[in-house]
Design an enzyme around this catalytic site. Structure first.
Site, PDB file in Angstrom:
ATOM      1  N   ASP A 127       0.978  -1.199  -0.044  1.00 22.72           N
ATOM      2  CA  ASP A 127      -0.150  -0.005  -0.091  1.00 22.72           C
ATOM      3  C   ASP A 127       0.816   1.342  -0.052  1.00 22.72           C
ATOM      4  O   ASP A 127       2.066   1.394   0.091  1.00 22.72           O
ATOM      5  CB  ASP A 127      -0.990  -0.002   1.398  1.00 22.72           C
ATOM      6  CG  ASP A 127      -2.208   0.396   0.844  1.00 22.72           C
ATOM      7  OD1 ASP A 127      -2.672   1.213  -0.049  1.00 22.72           O
ATOM      8  OD2 ASP A 127      -3.106  -0.065   1.614  1.00 22.72           O
ATOM      9  N   ASP A 184     -10.212   3.364  -4.175  1.00 22.85           N
ATOM     10  CA  ASP A 184     -10.692   1.993  -3.441  1.00 22.85           C
ATOM     11  C   ASP A 184     -12.243   1.961  -3.575  1.00 22.85           C
ATOM     12  O   ASP A 184     -12.826   2.982  -4.195  1.00 22.85           O
ATOM     13  CB  ASP A 184     -10.984   2.547  -1.958  1.00 22.85           C
ATOM     14  CG  ASP A 184      -9.384   2.130  -1.307  1.00 22.85           C
ATOM     15  OD1 ASP A 184      -8.138   1.894  -1.967  1.00 22.85           O
ATOM     16  OD2 ASP A 184      -9.401   2.183   0.126  1.00 22.85           O
TER      17      ASP A 184
END
Ligand code: GLA
Length: 378
Positions: A127, A184
């Site tokens: 990430d 996302d």
């Protein structure tokens, strides 16, 4: 590591967020196999953020699994996943902390890669939160890329910087086999539509060894869990699954496998849809009229190994619509003397196109997915 077709699996984040533990992973692995996901081609069981202690080991600097959530450590979980013939994935972050504020790998890339290798990890999602402004993404992802390449175990590198910093222009320099090309996902129609349509101009960047990752699917969540949002209808999940398959994205499921309904299980194990996602030619999908980019009626086609053609008609609009496709838009002008034998991958029906066109009604928020054979028009 050579990754010829999009990786397939399941990830904890969409439904469970921080509520993960060894028992959940064991139960999910069991049901993964029971549902026939392994036979359908799914391989990776990935634990996302929130698996570790809040701080590293003060003596060794190693990242530590949460004692409460994973009392037997990660090796025990990896062993269980491997015993079932599956592969084990974990998560870390290029910054000093993860997005949910657990230790990240910055400055510890080589140590962490060795730790993951020791535990038997096969996949690392990486990430992009809490990193210094001065540290550019290519630099950060190359560090972990090299750490994984030298850690002594084949670990698939799954980069996740949400499509920022023109990631498609440098991600292949890092050794990543997939990379998030979007922000996302949330479990609602608009989020899925934005991601699917947002990928249309980026499909040329997805190819073997580094696939555009459109995020974990919300298929089957029906509004429950961490990114639950308002949920989608079954038809909208059919659109989502079809788009991810046809666009050639990794298929990482994100619902609670233990609660998957039979119709969702049937959808996500649809061999014909998966065969398109995993087609060995891995050809670039393309958008055709009237699904020109910007329209809510999107038609995407893709040549397949062996001569067939995949065609998906997506109605992302708020109205029932008819769509007409001219065969010449598929490279089949009238003088080719060919037409299409169209196998509907959702209903199982077969229809023939005309020599120059075919027309189909598509209700709003739904899709028609075809595998087409080219046959003589006379
Ligand atoms: C980011 C990622 C998500 C998930 C969370 C975890 O938002 O994009 O997919 O991994 O972090 O905190």
């Amino acid at each position: 590591m050579i990754v010829q077709t999009p990786p397939m699996g399941w990830n904890t984040w969409n439904t469970f967020g921080e509520h993960i533990n060894e028992q959940l992973i064991r139960e999910s692995v069991d049901i993964f196999v029971k549902l026939g996901l392994r036979e359908a081609g799914y391989r990776y069981v990935v634990i996302d953020d929130c698996w570790s202690e809040r701080e590293r080991d003060p003596k060794t600097d190693e990242i530590l699994p949460s004692k409460e959530k994973f009392p037997n450590g990660m090796k025990a979980v990896a062993d269980y996943v491997h015993e079932k013939g599956l592969k084990f994935g974990m998560y870390s972050c290029a910054g000093v902390r993860t997005c949910a504020n657990y230790p990240g790998s910055f400055g510890h890339e080589f140590l962490d890669a060795k730790t993951f290798a020791r535990w038997g990890v096969d996949f690392l999602k990486y990430d992009y939160c809490l990193k210094a402004f001065s540290d550019k993404a290519p630099y950060l992802y190359r560090r972990m890329g090299q750490a994984l390449r030298t850690c002594g175990r084949d670990i698939l590198f799954s980069a996740c910087n949400w499509g920022t910093e023109d990631v498609w222009s440098w991600i292949r320099t890092t050794g990543a086999s997939m990379y998030r090309s979007t922000g996302d996902i949330f479990d609602n129609f608009q989020s899925m539509k934005n991601i699917a349509m947002g990928q249309l101009p980026k499909m040329c960047f997805s190819a073997p060894n580094c696939f555009n990752d459109m995020d974990m699917l919300t298929v089957g969540m029906f509004g429950n869990g961490n990114v639950g949002s308002s949920g989608c209808t079954y038809e909208e999940y059919v659109m989502q699954f079809s788009a991810w398959c046809l666009w050639g994205a990794p298929i990482m499921l994100g619902c609670d496998l233990r609660k998957m309904t039979p119709e969702i299980a049937k959808l996500v194990t649809n061999r014909d849809l998966i065969a398109i996602n995993q087609d060995p030619l891995v050809a670039q999908p393309y958008c055709i009229e009237p699904g020109a980019m910007g329209s809510d009626l999107v038609t995407v086609a893709r040549i397949l190994e062996g001569g067939d053609l995949a065609v998906g008609l997506f109605n992302f609009s708020e109205n029932d619509r008819w769509t007409t496709i001219l065969l010449e838009w598929l490279g089949l002008p009238y003088e080719s003397k060919l037409r299409l034998e169209m196998h509907d991958l959702l209903s199982g029906e077969t229809t023939m196109s005309g020599r120059d066109e075919f027309s189909v009604p598509i209700p709003k928020h739904s899709v028609r997915m075809y595998r087409c054979k080219l046959v003589p028009a006379v």
